[in-house]
Design a protein around this motif. Structure first.
Motif, PDB file in Angstrom:
ATOM      1  N   LEU A 150       0.714  -1.268   0.019  1.00 42.59           N
ATOM      2  CA  LEU A 150      -0.078   0.046   0.074  1.00 42.59           C
ATOM      3  C   LEU A 150       1.027   1.183  -0.088  1.00 42.59           C
ATOM      4  CD1 LEU A 150      -2.476   1.668   0.469  1.00 42.59           C
ATOM      5  CD2 LEU A 150      -2.358   1.274   2.719  1.00 42.59           C
ATOM      6  N   ALA A 151       0.741   2.074  -0.868  1.00 44.56           N
ATOM      7  CA  ALA A 151       1.645   3.349  -1.040  1.00 44.56           C
ATOM      8  C   ALA A 151       0.728   4.436  -0.612  1.00 44.56           C
ATOM      9  CB  ALA A 151       1.988   3.553  -2.446  1.00 44.56           C
ATOM     10  N   LEU A 152       1.386   5.264   0.302  1.00 43.80           N
ATOM     11  CA  LEU A 152       0.455   6.347   0.813  1.00 43.80           C
ATOM     12  C   LEU A 152       1.189   7.893   0.315  1.00 43.80           C
ATOM     13  CD1 LEU A 152      -0.494   5.022   4.288  1.00 43.80           C
ATOM     14  CD2 LEU A 152      -2.119   5.237   2.226  1.00 43.80           C
ATOM     15  N   GLY A 153       1.015   8.285  -0.516  1.00 45.08           N
ATOM     16  CA  GLY A 153       1.568   9.660  -0.728  1.00 45.08           C
ATOM     17  C   GLY A 153       1.915   9.727  -2.319  1.00 45.08           C
ATOM     18  N   ALA A 201      -3.151  -0.968  -3.495  1.00 40.70           N
ATOM     19  CA  ALA A 201      -3.831  -0.046  -3.156  1.00 40.70           C
ATOM     20  C   ALA A 201      -3.084   1.141  -3.007  1.00 40.70           C
ATOM     21  CB  ALA A 201      -4.625  -0.204  -1.934  1.00 40.70           C
ATOM     22  N   ARG A 202      -3.707   2.487  -2.971  1.00 42.74           N
ATOM     23  CA  ARG A 202      -3.008   3.765  -2.909  1.00 42.74           C
ATOM     24  C   ARG A 202      -4.071   4.803  -2.256  1.00 42.74           C
ATOM     25  NH1 ARG A 202      -5.832   7.296  -6.365  1.00 42.74           N
ATOM     26  NH2 ARG A 202      -7.680   6.722  -6.968  1.00 42.74           N
ATOM     27  N   ASP A 203      -3.358   6.109  -2.129  1.00 41.04           N
ATOM     28  CA  ASP A 203      -4.183   7.140  -1.289  1.00 41.04           C
ATOM     29  C   ASP A 203      -4.814   7.820  -2.378  1.00 41.04           C
ATOM     30  OD1 ASP A 203      -1.555   8.235  -1.554  1.00 41.04           O
ATOM     31  OD2 ASP A 203      -2.552   9.795  -0.504  1.00 41.04           O
ATOM     32  N   THR A 204      -5.600   9.012  -2.173  1.00 38.71           N
ATOM     33  CA  THR A 204      -6.135   9.802  -2.995  1.00 38.71           C
ATOM     34  C   THR A 204      -5.305  10.819  -3.644  1.00 38.71           C
ATOM     35  OG1 THR A 204      -8.105   9.865  -1.728  1.00 38.71           O
ATOM     36  CG2 THR A 204      -7.934  11.648  -3.303  1.00 38.71           C
ATOM     37  N   GLY A 218      -5.459  -5.251   3.164  1.00 39.26           N
ATOM     38  CA  GLY A 218      -4.643  -6.394   3.666  1.00 39.26           C
ATOM     39  C   GLY A 218      -3.073  -6.307   2.971  1.00 39.26           C
ATOM     40  N   PRO A 219      -2.572  -5.048   3.322  1.00 34.06           N
ATOM     41  CA  PRO A 219      -1.152  -4.921   3.101  1.00 34.06           C
ATOM     42  C   PRO A 219      -0.126  -5.716   4.036  1.00 34.06           C
ATOM     43  CG  PRO A 219      -1.817  -2.975   3.873  1.00 34.06           C
ATOM     44  CD  PRO A 219      -3.112  -3.863   3.973  1.00 34.06           C
ATOM     45  N   SER A 220       1.011  -6.061   3.281  1.00 36.67           N
ATOM     46  CA  SER A 220       1.981  -6.621   4.256  1.00 36.67           C
ATOM     47  C   SER A 220       3.162  -5.598   4.309  1.00 36.67           C
ATOM     48  CB  SER A 220       2.578  -8.009   3.780  1.00 36.67           C
ATOM     49  OG  SER A 220       3.174  -7.892   2.592  1.00 36.67           O
ATOM     50  N   LEU A 221       3.072  -4.593   3.568  1.00 32.29           N
ATOM     51  CA  LEU A 221       4.016  -3.580   3.505  1.00 32.29           C
ATOM     52  C   LEU A 221       3.131  -2.251   3.157  1.00 32.29           C
ATOM     53  CD1 LEU A 221       6.674  -2.221   3.474  1.00 32.29           C
ATOM     54  CD2 LEU A 221       7.288  -3.051   1.308  1.00 32.29           C
ATOM     55  N   ILE A 222       3.285  -1.292   4.170  1.00 36.13           N
ATOM     56  CA  ILE A 222       2.953   0.099   3.569  1.00 36.13           C
ATOM     57  C   ILE A 222       4.116   0.982   3.835  1.00 36.13           C
ATOM     58  CG2 ILE A 222       1.504   2.008   4.494  1.00 36.13           C
ATOM     59  CD1 ILE A 222      -0.047  -0.065   6.186  1.00 36.13           C
ATOM     60  N   ILE A 223       4.140   1.721   2.642  1.00 39.67           N
ATOM     61  CA  ILE A 223       5.334   2.675   2.411  1.00 39.67           C
ATOM     62  C   ILE A 223       4.679   4.086   2.355  1.00 39.67           C
ATOM     63  CG2 ILE A 223       7.255   3.613   1.069  1.00 39.67           C
ATOM     64  CD1 ILE A 223       7.268   0.893  -0.151  1.00 39.67           C
ATOM     65  N   SER A 224       4.876   4.850   3.170  1.00 38.62           N
ATOM     66  CA  SER A 224       4.016   6.127   3.325  1.00 38.62           C
ATOM     67  C   SER A 224       5.198   7.449   3.430  1.00 38.62           C
ATOM     68  CB  SER A 224       3.333   6.060   4.598  1.00 38.62           C
ATOM     69  OG  SER A 224       2.686   7.360   5.047  1.00 38.62           O
ATOM     70  N   GLU A 225       4.455   8.436   2.934  1.00 41.34           N
ATOM     71  CA  GLU A 225       4.986   9.919   2.924  1.00 41.34           C
ATOM     72  C   GLU A 225       4.941  10.416   4.544  1.00 41.34           C
ATOM     73  OE1 GLU A 225       3.267  12.476   0.396  1.00 41.34           O
ATOM     74  OE2 GLU A 225       4.187  11.541  -1.292  1.00 41.34           O
TER      75      GLU A 225
END
Length: 293
Positions: free
Chosen positions: A37-40, A58-61, A90-97
């Protein structure tokens, strides 16, 4: 001579083995199923630039580039996330700003059985390279990240050098975040807008404060911008005729020349792999009519 030749062959064999190991490792990473899941927006761009788009589930807006990314499930705006929305994919890895939030949501996510990697904000070339390195390490493709970082660094260095110009000929630029309620919300120092203006060969017209702030009509007049800079999304400001009819803007040099530049917000403010492109686009918009100025 024979001893030296044999030694060189051994070194070559060792180097080949090492490179082969990296290639096999990164090939295995490339074969991984969608688990990220990428956030940013900038983080998502880096994931794609590293050839790992297939791992995104998945992604964020704010993640809108490349366009095909928008077909992924959207977990919400990065600063207004819910734990349920984030964990439901259901992410196993979240990479976020770094500015994901609210804080209580981030804390709950970190307590879940999910690897959570935060990527610091960037306002410099070095900051962008750090972003790439962190995302590459998180995805298990550090060698690919090193190649991307080298390419981005070369493009950034060239774009900034090409945009440089004598101080006396630099235009004063005011970045307007919004005009809600007829009030100007403008960027001061220490923001992505401030950084991109300077990289593109302009001068930030507002330096009395840090961050984004609603300012008075008098402050807009004193800033005396030659150009108004805005995002190209309609919800971030008035149309040109409405903008230049605002009392705070009317008496500025920008109003007299009807000078407004609108750029894609993620491209301009994301500070990701495409920032060199943003520098060139803004520089062109500011100075294309000033031949050699």
């Amino acid at each position: 001579m024979i001893t030296i030749a044999r030694k060189n062959r051994r070194l070559l064999a060792a180097a080949t083995l090492l490179f082969g190991s990296l290639t096999v490792f990164e090939a295995n990473a490339t074969d991984a199923k969608a688990d990220v899941l990428a956030l940013g927006g900038s983080v998502t761009e880096i994931v794609v630039a590293l050839g790992q788009q297939h791992r995104l589930l998945a992604r964020d807006t704010t993640s809108t580039y490349p366009p095909e990314i928008t077909s992924l499930p959207d977990v919400g705006y990065i600063r207004a996330l819910s734990p349920e929305g984030v964990l439901s994919v259901g992410p196993s890895l979240i990479i976020s700003e770094d500015d994901a939030g609210p804080p209580e949501t981030v804390e709950i996510i970190k307590e879940a059985d999910v690897t959570f990697v935060q990527v610091p904000d960037a306002l410099t070339t070095e900051g962008i390279l750090d972003k790439i390195t962190i995302v590459g390490d998180a995805l298990g493709v550090p060698h690919v990240a090193a190649v991307l970082a080298e390419d981005v660094q070369a493009k950034m260095t060239a774009a900034i050098a090409d945009a440089n110009r004598p101080e006396a000929s630099k235009k004063r630029v005011m970045f307007v975040l919004s005009t809600q309620g007829g009030k100007i919300n403008a960027s001061g120092t220490g923001t992505a807008a401030d950084a991109i203006i300077r990289m593109a060969g302009g001068v930030n017209a507002v330096t009395e404060y840090e961050g984004y702030k609603q300012i008075t009509d008098e402050a807009v007049g004193l800033a005396a911008p030659d150009v108004i800079l805005m995002m190209d999304r309609g919800d971030h400001g008035a149309a040109n005729d409405e903008l230049f009819a605002m009392p705070s803007i009317q008496l500025t040099p920008a109003a007299r020349t009807q000078s407004v530049v609108r750029l894609n917000g993620l491209l301009m403010l994301g500070f990701g792999p495409r920032t060199a492109e943003a520098i060139r686009a803004l520089n062109e918009a500011l100075y294309s009519s000033n031949d050699g100025a």
